[in-house]
Design a protein around this motif. Structure first.
Motif, PDB file in Angstrom:
ATOM      1  N   SER A   1     -11.960  -8.584  -8.175  1.00  0.00           N
ATOM      2  CA  SER A   1     -10.506  -8.484  -8.334  1.00  0.00           C
ATOM      3  C   SER A   1     -10.123  -8.844  -9.759  1.00  0.00           C
ATOM      4  O   SER A   1     -10.898  -9.466 -10.485  1.00  0.00           O
ATOM      5  CB  SER A   1      -9.761  -9.351  -7.328  1.00  0.00           C
ATOM      6  OG  SER A   1      -8.407  -8.896  -7.252  1.00  0.00           O
TER       7      SER A   1
ATOM      8  N   ASN B   1       1.441 -15.476  -7.319  1.00  0.00           N
ATOM      9  CA  ASN B   1       0.047 -15.176  -7.655  1.00  0.00           C
ATOM     10  C   ASN B   1      -0.890 -16.151  -6.939  1.00  0.00           C
ATOM     11  O   ASN B   1      -1.958 -15.767  -6.458  1.00  0.00           O
ATOM     12  CB  ASN B   1      -0.218 -15.306  -9.165  1.00  0.00           C
ATOM     13  CG  ASN B   1       0.582 -14.312  -9.993  1.00  0.00           C
ATOM     14  OD1 ASN B   1       1.248 -14.697 -10.944  1.00  0.00           O
ATOM     15  ND2 ASN B   1       0.527 -13.047  -9.653  1.00  0.00           N
TER      16      ASN B   1
ATOM     17  N   ALA C   1      -2.693 -14.431  -3.963  1.00  0.00           N
ATOM     18  CA  ALA C   1      -3.970 -13.950  -4.486  1.00  0.00           C
ATOM     19  C   ALA C   1      -4.981 -15.083  -4.666  1.00  0.00           C
ATOM     20  O   ALA C   1      -5.911 -15.225  -3.871  1.00  0.00           O
ATOM     21  CB  ALA C   1      -3.735 -13.210  -5.806  1.00  0.00           C
TER      22      ALA C   1
END
Ligand code: AMP
Ligand code: TRP
Length: 343
Positions: free
Chosen positions: A7, A19, A23
């Motif tokens: 990623s 974020n 993520a």
């Protein structure tokens, strides 16, 4: 190991709570089950002009955010895209596989280029092909990304399939998207209908991973809410999820509740049950304490790393070596399949 994850994050701004929750935190958890490669995609960043000093600073900052969040560099790889030439070399080959018609359908290009499409960089147009090269150059099997990157991953799959058909090979592995998880979408603190974003003009719209306790407290105190008390369990459907019509009425309230749930590793329904009928002022104080307890140590470790850029650069350098060791042999085979002579 269940497979290989790749990623990337663009070093364009400081990372924020969206974020982290959407993520980076999930990546930290996936490290145990997958071989992981995390890339600071500086080559993608320059598809839109970047001040060179800012780009260098942001590359270190994103790396520090990964490390401080718990990406273990003795196990996972962190490096900067430009530190491995394979990305650029493979992107060229894939540019000759991808079709103009495919790229013309990419909605992100249309959004980013805006009305003045003639004036967008060629790099911005071919951005998704470089992204395909990032992933395919490592034969990554899984790619955790946000919803907005789904179309780019579909393109990477199409490119892989066309290459394999054209050259009678099985070298390019169509990657699987990994999308979702709790708090997959953290919304702006100023407008609950907009995604928390690095590009929002107002810094009050987001909590940055480098914000200190006072800044977090101030931003949450100023976060938009409504005059009503916090909702109770009657807003939940039979599966424990907030009914869509309720969410549409109070987007800011549900965003703060979702952030609370994600930070405390609880289900949203559980948080709603606990906070039903409370006033926002008290809830915001609890949320501030929670956010500071989770982000405080990460922010402090980031500050320590940023004061020692040599440590960060050494991690990137070692990561780039490992990244090259995986991707160079793959590129060689791809070049061979295309008919290039070895250098
Ligand atoms: P970006 O900041 O757009 O470069 O995205 C980097 C990663 O963070 C991607 O995987 C995004 O899906 C994720 N991300 C960005 N903004 C948010 C948000 N507001 N909520 C959840 N995830 C996000
Ligand atoms: N385009 C991605 C984003 O803006 C970043 C990215 C570049 C990426 N290369 C990647 C993500 C490869 C996953 C895999 O979020």
């Amino acid at each position: 190991m269940k497979g290989r994850i790749f990623s990337g994050v663009q070093p364009t701004h400081t990372l924020h709570l969206g974020n982290y929750l959407g993520a980076v935190r999930n990546w930290v958890r996936m490290q145990k089950e997958y071989e992981c490669i995390f890339c600071v995609v500086d080559m993608h960043a320059i598809t839109v002009f970047q001040n060179p000093e800012e780009l260098t600073k942001n590359t270190r900052e994103v790396t520090a955010a990964f490390m401080a969040s718990g990406i273990d560099v003795s196990h996972s790889i962190i490096f900067a895209q430009s530190q491995n030439r394979v990305h650029a070399q493979l992107a060229w080959i894939l540019n000759c596989v991808a079709r103009v018609g495919w790229l013309n359908r990419m909605t992100q290009f249309k959004e980013k280029a805006g009305k003045d499409r003639e004036n967008a960089s060629v790099g911005l147009y071919t951005y998704p092909v470089l992204m395909a090269a990032d992933i395919l150059g490592y034969q990554a099997t899984h790619v955790p990304v946000g919803e907005d990157q789904k179309q780019h991953l579909e393109l990477a799959r199409d490119i892989a399939q066309k290459f394999n058909t054209d050259f009678g090979s099985d070298l390019l592995v169509p990657p699987n998207p990994v999308i979702g998880g709790p708090a997959a979408r953290v919304m702006s603190l100023r407008d609950g209908t907009k995604k928390m974003s690095k590009s929002d003009a107002s810094d009050y719209s987001r909590i940055n991973m480098t914000d200190d306790a006072d800044t977090i407290a101030l931003k949450l105190r100023k976060a938009k809410t409504d005059p009503e008390a916090l909702p109770g369990p009657d807003v939940l459907d039979e599966r424990g999820r907030v009914k869509a019509e309720e969410e549409a009425k109070r987007p800011e309230a549900y965003n703060l509740l979702a952030i609370y749930a994600a930070l405390s590793n609880k289900e949203l329904a559980e948080v709603i049950n606990e906070t039903a009928g409370k006033e926002f002022s008290g809830f915001k104080r609890d949320l501030t304490d929670l956010a500071v307890s989770v982000l405080g140590p990460i922010g402090a470790e980031m500050q320590r790393l940023l004061a020692n850029p040599g440590e960060v650069d050494a991690v990137l350098k070692a990561g780039a070596e490992k990244a090259r060791a995986i991707s160079e042999p793959i590129l060689k085979k791809i070049e061979n399949a295309v008919g290039f002579l070895s250098a």
